[in-house]
Design a protein around this motif. Structure first.
Motif, PDB file in Angstrom:
ATOM      1  N   ASN A 282       0.794  -1.264   0.126  1.00  0.00           N
ATOM      2  CA  ASN A 282      -0.059   0.104   0.014  1.00  0.00           C
ATOM      3  C   ASN A 282       0.707   1.310  -0.049  1.00  0.00           C
ATOM      4  OD1 ASN A 282      -2.550  -1.695   0.212  1.00  0.00           O
ATOM      5  ND2 ASN A 282      -2.160  -1.791   2.337  1.00  0.00           N
ATOM      6  N   ALA A 283       2.065   1.286  -0.569  1.00  0.00           N
ATOM      7  CA  ALA A 283       2.918   2.434  -0.763  1.00  0.00           C
ATOM      8  C   ALA A 283       2.103   3.558  -1.039  1.00  0.00           C
ATOM      9  CB  ALA A 283       4.099   1.963  -1.535  1.00  0.00           C
ATOM     10  N   GLY A 284       2.634   4.646  -0.405  1.00  0.00           N
ATOM     11  CA  GLY A 284       2.126   6.056  -0.601  1.00  0.00           C
ATOM     12  C   GLY A 284       1.184   6.450   0.152  1.00  0.00           C
ATOM     13  N   ARG A 285       0.768   5.365   1.233  1.00  0.00           N
ATOM     14  CA  ARG A 285      -0.355   5.785   2.151  1.00  0.00           C
ATOM     15  C   ARG A 285       0.146   5.305   3.522  1.00  0.00           C
ATOM     16  NH1 ARG A 285      -6.009   3.585   1.575  1.00  0.00           N
ATOM     17  NH2 ARG A 285      -6.708   5.928   2.061  1.00  0.00           N
TER      18      ARG A 285
ATOM     19  N   GLY B  47      11.152   6.218   2.052  1.00  0.00           N
ATOM     20  CA  GLY B  47      11.187   7.003   0.828  1.00  0.00           C
ATOM     21  C   GLY B  47      10.008   7.913   0.880  1.00  0.00           C
ATOM     22  N   TYR B  48       9.445   8.304   2.203  1.00  0.00           N
ATOM     23  CA  TYR B  48       8.356   9.010   2.173  1.00  0.00           C
ATOM     24  C   TYR B  48       8.372  10.355   2.490  1.00  0.00           C
ATOM     25  CZ  TYR B  48       5.240   4.872   2.033  1.00  0.00           C
ATOM     26  OH  TYR B  48       4.559   3.410   1.844  1.00  0.00           O
ATOM     27  N   ASP B  49       7.876  11.475   1.972  1.00  0.00           N
ATOM     28  CA  ASP B  49       8.220  12.879   2.177  1.00  0.00           C
ATOM     29  C   ASP B  49       7.333  13.307   3.279  1.00  0.00           C
ATOM     30  OD1 ASP B  49       9.529  13.395  -0.057  1.00  0.00           O
ATOM     31  OD2 ASP B  49       7.845  13.867  -1.164  1.00  0.00           O
ATOM     32  N   ASP B  50       6.097  12.558   3.659  1.00  0.00           N
ATOM     33  CA  ASP B  50       5.281  12.834   4.711  1.00  0.00           C
ATOM     34  C   ASP B  50       4.502  11.607   5.271  1.00  0.00           C
ATOM     35  OD1 ASP B  50       3.355  12.996   2.949  1.00  0.00           O
ATOM     36  OD2 ASP B  50       3.326  15.097   2.921  1.00  0.00           O
ATOM     37  N   ALA B  51       3.805  11.718   6.204  1.00  0.00           N
ATOM     38  CA  ALA B  51       2.897  10.471   6.765  1.00  0.00           C
ATOM     39  C   ALA B  51       2.001  11.050   7.745  1.00  0.00           C
ATOM     40  CB  ALA B  51       3.666   9.471   7.275  1.00  0.00           C
ATOM     41  N   THR B  52       0.918  10.323   7.928  1.00  0.00           N
ATOM     42  CA  THR B  52       0.044  10.276   9.091  1.00  0.00           C
ATOM     43  C   THR B  52       0.710   9.868  10.309  1.00  0.00           C
ATOM     44  OG1 THR B  52      -1.862  10.482   7.464  1.00  0.00           O
ATOM     45  CG2 THR B  52      -2.297   9.976  10.019  1.00  0.00           C
ATOM     46  N   PHE B  53       0.846  10.660  11.351  1.00  0.00           N
ATOM     47  CA  PHE B  53       1.456  10.427  12.548  1.00  0.00           C
ATOM     48  C   PHE B  53       0.434  10.084  13.880  1.00  0.00           C
ATOM     49  CE2 PHE B  53       5.075  11.409  10.364  1.00  0.00           C
ATOM     50  CZ  PHE B  53       5.958  10.569  10.727  1.00  0.00           C
TER      51      PHE B  53
END
Length: 313
Positions: free
Chosen positions: A29-32, A98-104
């Motif tokens: 589910n890359a990208g989320r 490799g993620y710029d941002d995420a939900t934490f």
């Protein structure tokens, strides 16, 4: 492929000068990405009910044991556990994947770290979901100094700082009993006993209220803390004043969309001015105590997934 009936297998990942034990599910589910941040004295395992729900909803779920916990690194210097290091670990974890941002998502101390992350590295956080601990306004004096003046030296937050090593030794000598007595719900109100509350819990023969964890679940925690000890986690508390100084010149406003989940029976007070500092905050309250995601797993999952869906629509 992750088996949603079991907790993921961990991987040791080198980030920010330490190694973190990371459990992840849904890499396809890359990208989320959603990063789940535990509190004290917790473990990545505390998110066991949320991982399969987020996985099934199409998220890449990343659950670290943060520094000081589980099989992650346990640096010896107290200052290695300040908010700069803790948030730096999470930023480096994003870089690893490799993620710029995420939900934490954070609970308890994990929530405190996530609030700090949103301030120190705002571009790496796209959404905030925090449980139990609301945003805490930075006061005019260092927090331990303030708490000691108001509540005295027996308050556990003060005790951890003023008597380093004392609580660590008592908790480690009584690990199973301490965790059994701490992870409770539906306790009847009682006058606080003299002395330091966490040490009292570690020495109490009889637990109060009802157990939050099954025997098997408790055994996972006991095994983890018998191996790691408590000093790493307690060192997070020993940086409260240092964090106060580190955040002195940082923008205090958390501008990301945020969900705050409270337990109505939690001893942690709700914020009376949350939206002054988190203007895009939504609030959900559940009928439970402090261990929100473990006491009310289905309701917690529903609150998180419903809110995330609303943000994406």
């Amino acid at each position: 492929m992750f088996d949603p009936t079991s907790f993921p297998e961990p991987t040791l990942i080198s980030v920010n000068g330490v190694k973190l034990e990371v459990f992840d599910a849904g890499a396809h589910n890359a990208g989320r990405p959603v990063v789940l941040c535990h509190g004290w004295p917790e473990h990545a395992f505390s998110w066991r009910h949320q991982v399969p729900a987020l996985f099934a909803a199409g998220y890449h779920v990343i659950v670290p044991n943060q520094r000081g916990y589980g099989n992650s690194s346990r640096p010896t210097e107290v200052t290695d556990y300040d908010i700069a290091h803790l948030t730096g670990d999470l930023v480096a974890l994003l870089d690893h994947y490799g993620y710029d941002d995420a939900t934490f998502v954070g609970h308890d101390w994990g929530a405190n770290v996530v609030w700090g992350l949103a301030q120190l590295h705002p571009h790496r956080v796209n959404k905030v979901i925090n449980l139990s601990l609301p945003y805490m306004e930075r006061g005019p004096v260092p927090p331990i100094e303030f708490l000691e003046a108001v509540f005295g030296g027996d308050l556990y937050l003060v005790h951890f700082n003023r008597q380093p090593g004392v609580a660590d030794a008592v908790l480690e000598a009584n690990t199973s009993r301490f965790l059994r007595n701490l992870y409770r719900k539906n306790e009847q109100p009682a006058e606080p006993a003299p002395g330091m509350a966490m040490i009292n819990l570690a020495l109490a023969e009889t637990p109060r209220g009802e157990a939050v964890l099954s025997d098997d679940e408790l055994a996972v925690l006991v095994s983890a803390f018998e191996s790691s000890g408590f000093t790493g986690g307690l060192n997070w508390y020993r940086n409260l004043d240092r964090n106060w100084h580190l955040l002195a010149d940082v923008d205090p406003i958390v501008r990301q969309p945020a969900l705050m989940i409270y337990g109505d029976r939690d001893t942690v007070a709700k914020s009376e001015n949350l939206t002054d500092f988190v203007p895009r905050a939504d609030v959900v309250s559940l009928d439970c105590g402090h261990w929100i995601q473990e006491e009310k797993p289905e309701e917690t999952n529903e609150a998180i997934l419903t809110w995330l869906e609303q943000q994406e629509s």
